[in-house]
Scaffold this motif. Structure first.
Motif, PDB file in Angstrom:
ATOM      1  N   LYS A 164       5.129  -1.260   3.308  1.00 26.19           N
ATOM      2  CA  LYS A 164       5.334  -2.694   3.118  1.00 26.19           C
ATOM      3  C   LYS A 164       6.815  -3.049   3.254  1.00 26.19           C
ATOM      4  O   LYS A 164       7.174  -4.002   3.962  1.00 26.19           O
ATOM      5  CB  LYS A 164       4.827  -3.107   1.738  1.00 26.19           C
ATOM      6  CG  LYS A 164       4.905  -4.611   1.489  1.00 26.19           C
ATOM      7  CD  LYS A 164       4.564  -4.944   0.053  1.00 26.19           C
ATOM      8  CE  LYS A 164       3.157  -4.537  -0.312  1.00 26.19           C
ATOM      9  NZ  LYS A 164       2.804  -4.950  -1.693  1.00 26.19           N
ATOM     10  N   TYR A 169      -1.294  -1.270   4.200  1.00 27.30           N
ATOM     11  CA  TYR A 169      -0.162  -2.149   3.875  1.00 27.30           C
ATOM     12  C   TYR A 169       0.082  -2.231   2.373  1.00 27.30           C
ATOM     13  O   TYR A 169       1.052  -2.830   1.935  1.00 27.30           O
ATOM     14  CB  TYR A 169      -0.415  -3.540   4.438  1.00 27.30           C
ATOM     15  CG  TYR A 169      -0.473  -3.544   5.931  1.00 27.30           C
ATOM     16  CD1 TYR A 169       0.669  -3.321   6.695  1.00 27.30           C
ATOM     17  CD2 TYR A 169      -1.680  -3.756   6.588  1.00 27.30           C
ATOM     18  CE1 TYR A 169       0.608  -3.310   8.081  1.00 27.30           C
ATOM     19  CE2 TYR A 169      -1.746  -3.742   7.969  1.00 27.30           C
ATOM     20  CZ  TYR A 169      -0.596  -3.520   8.715  1.00 27.30           C
ATOM     21  OH  TYR A 169      -0.662  -3.497  10.075  1.00 27.30           O
ATOM     22  N   ASN A 170      -0.862  -1.623   1.558  1.00 30.68           N
ATOM     23  CA  ASN A 170      -0.622  -1.563   0.122  1.00 30.68           C
ATOM     24  C   ASN A 170       0.379  -0.478  -0.231  1.00 30.68           C
ATOM     25  O   ASN A 170       0.854  -0.404  -1.353  1.00 30.68           O
ATOM     26  CB  ASN A 170      -1.946  -1.304  -0.615  1.00 30.68           C
ATOM     27  CG  ASN A 170      -2.869  -2.516  -0.526  1.00 30.68           C
ATOM     28  OD1 ASN A 170      -2.403  -3.650  -0.415  1.00 30.68           O
ATOM     29  ND2 ASN A 170      -4.175  -2.289  -0.566  1.00 30.68           N
ATOM     30  N   TYR A 192       8.862  -5.353   6.001  1.00 27.86           N
ATOM     31  CA  TYR A 192       9.772  -6.442   5.628  1.00 27.86           C
ATOM     32  C   TYR A 192      11.140  -6.265   6.277  1.00 27.86           C
ATOM     33  O   TYR A 192      11.744  -7.225   6.789  1.00 27.86           O
ATOM     34  CB  TYR A 192       9.916  -6.497   4.104  1.00 27.86           C
ATOM     35  CG  TYR A 192       8.695  -6.997   3.387  1.00 27.86           C
ATOM     36  CD1 TYR A 192       7.727  -7.743   4.044  1.00 27.86           C
ATOM     37  CD2 TYR A 192       8.487  -6.709   2.037  1.00 27.86           C
ATOM     38  CE1 TYR A 192       6.603  -8.192   3.404  1.00 27.86           C
ATOM     39  CE2 TYR A 192       7.362  -7.162   1.371  1.00 27.86           C
ATOM     40  CZ  TYR A 192       6.413  -7.906   2.058  1.00 27.86           C
ATOM     41  OH  TYR A 192       5.296  -8.350   1.418  1.00 27.86           O
TER      42      TYR A 192
END
Length: 280
Positions: free
Chosen positions: A11, A5-6, A15
């Motif tokens: 990411k 998720y980095n 969203y």
């Protein structure tokens, strides 16, 4: 090891997906608000309604309350009382049933849970008709909030037992054993040690039980046709009699207690209580 998720692309994709999902969930509520507060000439009376009406009005609510005020209040009160009876009964019965099931091996408790859910697989209409006949014989259960709550309990209780069982299974068994070693009685260990620890799971089950009863339709329309609950009233005045504006005003009133109760208790809804019952 860096988390996946980095990754900025993943990411942002998460969203965007979350924003799209939120949009889909909130869109029906937005349309309902626009119809309830909007000028009918900009909403239901036009072929291409405005996405954001330029004129808002409270006339729809005034007409709804002036024309059906006493009926609306009676239906709202009956739905509210029924939902709380269903939720409280579900918690009281579900807590003790789940505690008993938590003492059984997972294979046996799993079979019992499956049998409980079998009742939810039967169409509500099939169950509601014979129940209505029995309630007519009993008399005081017919058309009463308590009678309707007992019928709705058939579909609510299996889920409640499943959720509270998950809460019990997440509690280390050593805590109860240690309480008994320290001198606690059986009931003392149950209500003073296990009850507070299982409380978040029970509140989660309470909320879901309340929500299931609040918008339940099939049992309500068969068991309580003369003194309807709020969902039945919305159906009658929103569709059956063709007054969409009144139905929209009623529908928005239905969502307000749901939003308030969900916001208050949402922090207790945890995924662990949904899955612990099947993990053993």
């Amino acid at each position: 090891m860096p988390s996946e998720y980095n990754n900025p692309r993943k990411k942002y994709a998460i969203y965007i997906g979350f924003a799209f999902f939120t949009f889909l969930v909130l869109l029906p509520l937005y349309v309902l608000i626009v119809i309830a507060f909007g000028d009918p000439r900009q909403t239901i009376d036009t072929v291409y309604p405005a996405l954001i009406p330029s004129k808002f009005t409270l006339a729809n609510f005034v007409n709804a309350f002036s024309g059906y005020g006493s009926i609306l209040i009676a239906a709202f009160y009956k739905s509210l009382v029924t939902a709380f009876i269903v939720a409280i009964l579900a918690i009281v019965l579900g807590f003790h049933a789940s505690f008993g099931l938590s003492k059984l091996p997972f294979k046996i408790s799993g079979i019992i849970i499956g049998i409980l859910f079998f009742s939810t697989m039967i169409p509500s209409l099939t169950i509601a008709v014979p129940i209505s006949v029995d309630f007519l014989r009993v008399g005081f259960l017919n058309e009463s909030a308590f009678g309707l709550a007992l019928a709705q309990e058939l579909t609510v209780l299996p889920l409640t037992v499943f959720l509270i069982l998950g809460a019990f299974q997440s509690i280390p068994k050593q805590l109860e054993q240690q309480a008994r070693v320290d001198g606690a009685t059986f009931t003392g260990a149950l209500y003073k040690v296990l009850f507070p620890l299982a409380l978040p799971g029970m509140i989660s089950a309470f909320l879901l039980s309340w929500l299931m009863s609040w918008d339940e339709f099939t049992f309500a329309i068969i068991l309580s046709p003369v003194h309807p609950t709020l969902p039945i009233l919305i159906y009658i005045y929103g569709t059956g009699r063709g007054n969409i504006l009144t139905g929209a005003a009623f529908s928005l009133l239905v969502t307000i207690p749901v939003i308030v109760l969900t916001i208050i208790l949402s922090r207790f809804i945890k995924g662990s209580y949904m899955t612990a019952g099947i993990t053993g």
